[in-house]
Structure formats: structure tokens, C-alpha cells
Scaffold this motif. Structure first.
Motif, PDB file in Angstrom:
ATOM      1  N   ILE A 104      -5.080  31.221   0.324  1.00  0.00           N
ATOM      2  CA  ILE A 104      -5.716  30.001  -0.168  1.00  0.00           C
ATOM      3  C   ILE A 104      -4.888  28.816   0.308  1.00  0.00           C
ATOM      4  O   ILE A 104      -3.653  28.858   0.306  1.00  0.00           O
ATOM      5  N   ARG A 105      -5.564  27.754   0.714  1.00  0.00           N
ATOM      6  CA  ARG A 105      -4.884  26.551   1.193  1.00  0.00           C
ATOM      7  C   ARG A 105      -5.461  25.347   0.456  1.00  0.00           C
ATOM      8  O   ARG A 105      -6.691  25.203   0.347  1.00  0.00           O
ATOM      9  N   ALA A 106      -4.587  24.508  -0.069  1.00  0.00           N
ATOM     10  CA  ALA A 106      -5.019  23.321  -0.796  1.00  0.00           C
ATOM     11  C   ALA A 106      -4.369  22.093  -0.167  1.00  0.00           C
ATOM     12  O   ALA A 106      -3.166  22.096   0.128  1.00  0.00           O
ATOM     13  N   MET A 107      -5.154  21.056   0.018  1.00  0.00           N
ATOM     14  CA  MET A 107      -4.687  19.805   0.589  1.00  0.00           C
ATOM     15  C   MET A 107      -5.198  18.643  -0.241  1.00  0.00           C
ATOM     16  O   MET A 107      -6.334  18.665  -0.725  1.00  0.00           O
ATOM     17  N   GLY A 108      -4.371  17.635  -0.447  1.00  0.00           N
ATOM     18  CA  GLY A 108      -4.794  16.446  -1.169  1.00  0.00           C
ATOM     19  C   GLY A 108      -4.176  15.198  -0.563  1.00  0.00           C
ATOM     20  O   GLY A 108      -3.101  15.247   0.044  1.00  0.00           O
ATOM     21  N   PHE A 109      -4.847  14.068  -0.738  1.00  0.00           N
ATOM     22  CA  PHE A 109      -4.326  12.812  -0.198  1.00  0.00           C
ATOM     23  C   PHE A 109      -4.731  11.651  -1.109  1.00  0.00           C
ATOM     24  O   PHE A 109      -5.758  11.692  -1.793  1.00  0.00           O
ATOM     25  N   ASP A 110      -3.897  10.642  -1.132  1.00  0.00           N
ATOM     26  CA  ASP A 110      -4.146   9.425  -1.914  1.00  0.00           C
ATOM     27  C   ASP A 110      -3.572   8.259  -1.112  1.00  0.00           C
ATOM     28  O   ASP A 110      -2.371   8.208  -0.856  1.00  0.00           O
ATOM     29  N   GLY A 136       0.827  -1.196   0.000  1.00  0.00           N
ATOM     30  CA  GLY A 136       0.000   0.000   0.000  1.00  0.00           C
ATOM     31  C   GLY A 136       0.861   1.246   0.000  1.00  0.00           C
ATOM     32  O   GLY A 136       2.077   1.193   0.199  1.00  0.00           O
ATOM     33  N   HIS A 137       0.231   2.385  -0.231  1.00  0.00           N
ATOM     34  CA  HIS A 137       0.973   3.644  -0.252  1.00  0.00           C
ATOM     35  C   HIS A 137       0.148   4.743   0.402  1.00  0.00           C
ATOM     36  O   HIS A 137      -1.063   4.615   0.589  1.00  0.00           O
ATOM     37  N   ARG A 138       0.833   5.824   0.736  1.00  0.00           N
ATOM     38  CA  ARG A 138       0.191   7.006   1.281  1.00  0.00           C
ATOM     39  C   ARG A 138       0.933   8.239   0.777  1.00  0.00           C
ATOM     40  O   ARG A 138       2.153   8.336   0.931  1.00  0.00           O
ATOM     41  N   ILE A 139       0.187   9.152   0.157  1.00  0.00           N
ATOM     42  CA  ILE A 139       0.747  10.417  -0.322  1.00  0.00           C
ATOM     43  C   ILE A 139      -0.167  11.541   0.153  1.00  0.00           C
ATOM     44  O   ILE A 139      -1.357  11.557  -0.159  1.00  0.00           O
ATOM     45  N   ASP A 140       0.369  12.443   0.937  1.00  0.00           N
ATOM     46  CA  ASP A 140      -0.363  13.616   1.424  1.00  0.00           C
ATOM     47  C   ASP A 140       0.406  14.867   1.037  1.00  0.00           C
ATOM     48  O   ASP A 140       1.635  14.916   1.185  1.00  0.00           O
ATOM     49  N   ASP A 187      -8.735  -5.258  -0.889  1.00  0.00           N
ATOM     50  CA  ASP A 187      -7.921  -4.043  -0.903  1.00  0.00           C
ATOM     51  C   ASP A 187      -8.823  -2.813  -0.913  1.00  0.00           C
ATOM     52  O   ASP A 187     -10.028  -2.893  -1.209  1.00  0.00           O
ATOM     53  N   SER A 188      -8.255  -1.664  -0.571  1.00  0.00           N
ATOM     54  CA  SER A 188      -9.045  -0.438  -0.503  1.00  0.00           C
ATOM     55  C   SER A 188      -8.195   0.759  -0.920  1.00  0.00           C
ATOM     56  O   SER A 188      -6.960   0.698  -0.917  1.00  0.00           O
ATOM     57  N   GLU A 189      -8.876   1.824  -1.281  1.00  0.00           N
ATOM     58  CA  GLU A 189      -8.189   3.070  -1.619  1.00  0.00           C
ATOM     59  C   GLU A 189      -9.071   4.251  -1.225  1.00  0.00           C
ATOM     60  O   GLU A 189     -10.303   4.152  -1.179  1.00  0.00           O
ATOM     61  N   SER A 190      -8.413   5.345  -0.905  1.00  0.00           N
ATOM     62  CA  SER A 190      -9.107   6.565  -0.507  1.00  0.00           C
ATOM     63  C   SER A 190      -8.335   7.749  -1.054  1.00  0.00           C
ATOM     64  O   SER A 190      -7.107   7.802  -0.944  1.00  0.00           O
ATOM     65  N   ARG A 191      -9.053   8.665  -1.661  1.00  0.00           N
ATOM     66  CA  ARG A 191      -8.389   9.861  -2.187  1.00  0.00           C
ATOM     67  C   ARG A 191      -9.347  11.050  -2.106  1.00  0.00           C
ATOM     68  O   ARG A 191     -10.568  10.884  -2.056  1.00  0.00           O
ATOM     69  N   GLY A 192      -8.777  12.222  -2.073  1.00  0.00           N
ATOM     70  CA  GLY A 192      -9.602  13.417  -1.991  1.00  0.00           C
ATOM     71  C   GLY A 192      -8.763  14.632  -1.665  1.00  0.00           C
ATOM     72  O   GLY A 192      -7.538  14.630  -1.807  1.00  0.00           O
ATOM     73  N   GLY A 193      -9.427  15.679  -1.230  1.00  0.00           N
ATOM     74  CA  GLY A 193      -8.710  16.908  -0.911  1.00  0.00           C
ATOM     75  C   GLY A 193      -9.641  17.970  -0.377  1.00  0.00           C
ATOM     76  O   GLY A 193     -10.867  17.796  -0.300  1.00  0.00           O
ATOM     77  N   ARG A 194      -9.017  19.074  -0.012  1.00  0.00           N
ATOM     78  CA  ARG A 194      -9.771  20.199   0.543  1.00  0.00           C
ATOM     79  C   ARG A 194      -9.152  21.491   0.031  1.00  0.00           C
ATOM     80  O   ARG A 194      -7.926  21.661   0.065  1.00  0.00           O
TER      81      ARG A 194
END
Length: 618
Positions: free
Chosen positions: A220-226, A203-207, A245-252
Motif C-alpha cells: 500500500i502506498r499513501a501520498m499527501g500534499f498541502d 506560503g508553504h509546501r508539505i509533501d 492567495d491560493s491553497e491546494s491539498r489532497g492525496g493518493r
């Protein structure tokens, strides 16, 4: 007509007396991190919370609160609340798939209500910033936000019926994100990998986060994750390795405009998508292995897509700060639940034993199996509008107060579909199996709920002297539910939840408090007691009255039974909410010259008119 299944509020009282304590010493796991003070050595850093809608020190705030700071969560390497709940005293969490989360605070939770047949609201409130996102379609589908770029997670224990209202019967969990900062550029990146025992995948994690100051008062503030997690359960039939297996991604994306000393405007857009494949449970007695048939074109998986738009204006009126918040959210959940092989065979066998009642044409499944697979498909779509006006006094003198008006409009669409596949040559059992498993009333499984809620609330604190403070508050709400496909049905409630709290601070290192507080949970509708069920009984009564060839005594007995069922159907269309009362004594103290903290509470809970699921004799 079978009217044996129902859900309603019973006149039951449940009580709980318990003692909880947390000791912070060194690097205390609950909330604190250490800072190096050259004059005093290592001391616990002060944690600020906003549980009362004003910033106060955790140790100076009466009430049982756990606050997980950004530094603490980062040091734990946590991705979401599932990695943290064990570190919070009094909090438990059950998670099965993306979006399938059930929170328990001090033993308070909703143990029923995730089925469309018996929907109940959650007993634990969940907030993103100051926007409630508690699920209205079941307690087991609560949001669990990413904690990357979250300034703090606050867990408020005990009823929060005054300031947070509906859904906060046992407590409230608040995710408070970092705001856009006009004073400095900032950026961060986290990259990681993971391995899980019994899995051959990785698995991986990228923030990532970036904060852009545009002007001296606008940013302005931008956040993303995968994130992806490998699976660790192997399916036997069909053969699939690590298929959960699972995955989650998104941002703000957010902005912060400090227009003047008296006016500020904040806006944010939050989006997250989660997908979980396969099954979340192993076979009985066989770890990491699942055996199930497969309905063609229906692989087991769950998806949860969530969007939130929020705009907040803060106006300094001098005597008080006015906060106006408006939010809109959309959430769509889709679940394909595949029965495992053992359960499918067991259902097949039970129907075979009850052939006359079930109308099951299949053979003995242990000799000649009939069913290949059973798959449930559940879809839940929620749209919510939340608007709130809140006044918080600015005077830090002996009298402080908070007052607000709250409005929420929620539309929740739910539908259910069941698919069955028979083994080769046994396809004729498929429609019969679907008919047995599906309730007669289609409105019980498909429909649209609309819930509107108005509420007014207030809280006043008065310092008699530097040691003694009295806080009194209350919230009155008006809740109205309508079913889109049965507008004459629906629950309604007008709860009032008071709070009284007395705190004593004899010195700077000791706080004692006594609290009485109430929380409420809204009622709902018994889906099996709908218009179709009522009409079927009316038809049965008419047919019985016209039936020939039976004695009048038999006719009278049958009509009495049918009319009794009709009375139950009409009287139990909706059930009321339940109320929780909490009596609490708490202590907070600093020890060893600031090197340790002790927070402890003893509480007694009285839960009345507890919503329970039970059967009425057919």
C-alpha cells in the motif's frame, strides 16, 4: 429575437510548418539527469517511456516525446506543471486560477469554448496514469496534477488519435504516478516555504509519502500534499491586501497486488481540492492592484474539487498482456468572477450611450455612476466513467501489436448566474442589468450534457530488418451527445484517425523517422440555438401572420426573414468536430560518446473544418 451569436464548424483549413529541436548536453533541461559512470565519465541516463503502452527507451522511440523524470522535477523544486512547462519544447500553458489551465502543444489549442454559450472540447489530452481526465466542458479548465510522487510526466507532441483518441488532437500530457512497491519500505517528506515579491504573506509546501509492504506480493502506498501560495494583488475597493492567495491539498492512496506471475491488480484513489481567492489580473496599467466593487456575499474565488477511483488488472496470456481498466471520476468547479472597476464603468457607459436599445435608465456614469459591481457565478460538475480493455503483444520479435476497446460515459452539469449590485440609491438598475447581460434562452446557460463514446483501436509494428520498422495504426470512434434539458438536440460524430510511421536506425546512435498521423476533436451544441429560441421564432412567425395594419409586401419580407432565422436555428443546433493532420520528420541521435543527445523534428500541420466562433447577422 437576437440570433447573432453562434459557434459552429467552418470549412476552414489552417496549415503550420515548423521546426523544433532540443539538445541535451550535460544537465539537459528537457528530460535528462546525469549519472557517474567510472569507465566512461559522465553520461546521460537512459529514460524509459510508455507512450506506446510498452516500456521503451526515449531515444529508441519514434515520435516527439519529452519525459520529465522524478529526479529532474524534484531538482527543479516544482510543485505542478505551471513550474515546468517552460522547460518542455513545444509546450505552453496558460493558468489563471485553480483548475483554470489551458495547454498548448505546437501551437494547437482551443481558443474558444470556456463559456456555457459556446462549449468546445479540448485539443490537448490529459491523463492521470492511463485514465483520461480531459475536460469536456471547456479547454480552459484542464487538470494540472501535483507532481509529487509522480514517476514521470510524458508530453507526447502531435496528434495521438490512434492510442489516446478524443481530446488528443494536438498532443497528450500523461502524469504517471509511482506504484506501491512490495519489495521495500519507503517514505519521504518535503517541507518548504516561499515568498513572492509584492506580497507581505508567506506560503508553504508539505509533501509526504509512505510505502508499506504488507506481504511479499502486496503493498500500500499513501501520498499527501498541502500547498499554499501568498497573494500579490491588492484590492482597492473594498480594501484587501494580497487577496489573490491560493491553497491546494489532497492525496493518493494506492495498492499493488502481484497475485502471481501472470496476474496483478492495482487500485488507486486520488483526491485534490484547490481554492484561489481574489482576482488573477491587475487593473489596466496598474500592476499588482485591482479596483472593483463587491457584490454582497459574493467574494471572488474559485474552487476545484476532484476525485478519481481507478482499478486496473493485468493478465499475462502468454502471447499478450491483457489490461482491463475501469475508472470513475467526479469534478466540481465553482467560479465567482468579479468584473474590475474599469470594465464595470465601461459597461455602464456603453449602456448609457445605447439607452434606447438597452433600456438603460441610468445616468452618465462619469457624472453619476450607477453600478457598484458585476459578478458571474459559474458552476461545472462532471462525472465520468471510463472503461478500457487493451491487448499488448509480448513477443519482442519483428512483429509487435496493440489492440483495444474504449468506452466513456460523461455527464456534465453546467449552470450560470449573474449578480449585479447598484450604488446606494441606484438599486433599481440591478434587475435591468441582469436582464441585459443574460441571454433570453435559459437553456443556453443551464443544462446537463451526456456524452457517450465507443472506440476500437489498433497499432502494428513490423521490423523489415534491424534498421527499418513500419508502424500502422488506426482508431474508429462513435460519439453521441444528448442534452438533458433538450434531448432532441446534440452532436454526433464517427471519426477515424489513422497513423503511418516509418523509422530507420542505421546504427545505435541515430534514429530517423517519418510520420503521418491524424487527431480529432468532438463537436458540440450551439447553446443559443435551443428549443426556446426555436419556439420564440415559431411564435413570432404566427404573430406576424396574424398582424393587422401592414402591407402584404412588408408581411412577406418579415416572414421571409423570420423563416430564414428559423432555418438557421434548426440547421445549426450542433456543429461537427474538426480534424488535424500532421506530417513529421524527426531525428534522434546520441553525441560525444553518450554525453549529449539531440532530438529534433520538422512538422507540417493541416487543421481542417476548424471550430471557430463568429456572428451571424441579426
Amino acid at each position: 429575437m437576437n440570433l447573432s451569436k453562434k459557434l459552429l464548424a467552418t470549412a476552414t483549413t489552417s496549415a503550420l510548418l515548423t521546426l523544433s529541436a532540443g539538445l541535451a548536453f550535460g544537465q539537459e533541461q528537457d528530460t535528462e539527469v546525469l549519472e557517474n559512470d567510472k569507465s566512461n565519465g559522465l553520461r546521460l541516463e537512459e529514460v524509459v517511456v510508455s507512450a506506446t503502452y510498452r516500456d521503451t527507451s526515449l531515444m529508441d522511440t519514434a515520435g516527439a516525446i519529452s519525459a520529465l523524470t522524478e529526479d529532474f522535477m524534484r531538482n527543479q523544486g516544482a510543485e505542478d506543471m505551471a513550474d515546468l512547462f517552460q522547460l518542455v519544447p513545444g509546450l505552453n500553458m496558460a493558468t489563471e486560477a485553480g483548475g483554470n489551465n489551458r495547454f498548448v502543444v505546437r501551437g494547437i489549442s482551443s481558443q474558444t469554448g470556456e463559456s456555457q454559450l459556446s462549449i468546445t472540447a479540448s485539443a490537448i489530452g490529459v491523463y492521470l496514469d492511463n485514465v483520461p481526465v480531459s475536460s469536456a466542458v471547456g479547454p480552459a479548465v484542464q487538470m494540472s496534477s501535483t507532481i509529487f510522487d509522480v514517476q514521470r510526466v510524458e508530453v507526447l507532441k502531435g496528434p495521438q488519435g490512434t492510442l489516446f483518441g478524443e481530446g488528443s488532437q494536438g498532443g497528450t500530457i500523461r502524469y504517471l504516478f509511482n506504484k506501491a512497491d512490495p519489495t521495500a519500505f519507503d517514505a519521504s517528506l518535503t517541507v518548504g516555504g516561499q515568498m513572492i515579491d509584492e506580497s507581505d504573506d508567506y506560503g508553504h509546501r508539505i509533501d509526504g509519502m509512505v510505502n508499506f509492504p504488507i506481504t511479499e506480493n502486496f503493498a500500500i502506498r499513501a501520498m499527501g500534499f498541502d500547498t499554499s501560495r501568498p497573494g500579490w494583488i491588492d484590492n482597492v475597493s473594498p480594501e484587501e491586501e494580497d487577496f489573490n492567495d491560493s491553497e491546494s491539498r489532497g492525496g493518493r492512496l494506492s495498492f499493488n497486488w502481484q497475485a502471481s506471475d501472470r496476474f496483478a491488480l492495482e487500485g488507486s484513489y486520488y483526491d485534490t481540492k484547490q481554492t484561489v481567492n481574489g482576482a488573477s489580473r491587475s487593473d489596466f496599467g496598474t500592476p499588482y492592484v485591482q479596483t472593483s466593487g463587491r457584490t454582497p456575499g459574493r467574494p471572488p474565488k474559485s474552487t476545484d474539487d476532484f476525485e478519481l477511483y481507478n482499478l486496473v488488472a493485468n493478465v499475462d496470456l502468454g502471447f499478450a498482456t491483457l489490461t482491463a481498466s475501469t475508472a470513475y471520476s467526479e469534478r466540481e468547479m465553482l467560479f465567482f468572477h468579479e468584473y474590475n472597476g474599469f470594465l464595470t464603468t465601461l459597461i455602464d457607459f456603453v449602456w448609457f450611450l445605447n439607452e434606447q436599445d438597452a433600456g438603460w435608465p441610468g445616468n452618465n456614469p462619469f457624472i453619476d455612476p450607477n453600478l457598484n459591481s458585476i459578478t458571474n457565478r459559474n458552476r461545472l460538475i462532471s462525472e465520468q466513467q471510463v472503461h478500457e480493455l487493451r491487448l499488448v503483444s509480448n513477443d519482442e520479435g519483428s512483429l509487435r501489436w496493440t489492440a483495444g476497446v474504449f468506452y466513456k460515459d460523461s455527464d456534465d452539469l453546467y449552470d450560470f448566474d449573474l449578480e449585479v449590485s447598484g450604488l446606494p440609491g441606484k438599486e433599481f438598475v440591478e434587475p435591468i442589468a441582469v436582464d441585459i447581460l443574460t441571454p433570453e434562452d435559459p437553456d443556453a446557460l443551464n443544462g446537463l450534457d451526456n456524452m457517450k463514446q465507443w472506440a476500437v483501436y489498433g497499432e502494428v509494428s513490423y521490423d523489415f530488418n534491424p534498421q527499418w520498422t513500419l508502424t500502422v495504426g488506426g482508431r474508429y470512434a462513435d460519439l453521441q451527445q444528448e442534452l438533458g434539458n433538450q434531448p432532441e438536440l446534440g452532436a454526433e460524430d464517427n471519426p477515424f484517425t489513422p497513423k503511418v510511421e516509418l523509422s530507420w536506425r542505421p546504427n545505435d546512435d541515430l534514429l530517423l523517422y517519418a510520420t503521418y498521423a491524424e487527431g480529432f476533436r468532438q463537436g458540440n451544441t450551439n447553446r443559443l440555438f435551443g428549443a426556446t429560441a426555436e419556439q420564440d421564432l415559431i411564435n413570432d412567425i404566427a404573430n406576424k401572420q396574424a398582424q393587422e395594419g401592414i402591407s402584404e409586401e412588408e408581411r412577406a419580407a418579415d416572414l421571409a426573414d423570420l423563416n430564414g432565422r428559423l432555418d438557421v436555428t434548426r440547421s445549426e443546433r450542433a456543429f461537427d468536430g474538426d480534424t488535424l493532420k500532421n506530417y513529421e520528420l524527426g531525428l534522434k541521435t546520441t553525441l560525444f560518446d553518450g554525453r549529449a543527445e539531440l532530438r529534433t523534428a520538422a512538422y507540417y500541420i493541416e487543421w481542417t473544418d476548424l471550430i471557430q466562433s463568429f456572428r451571424i447577422p441579426a
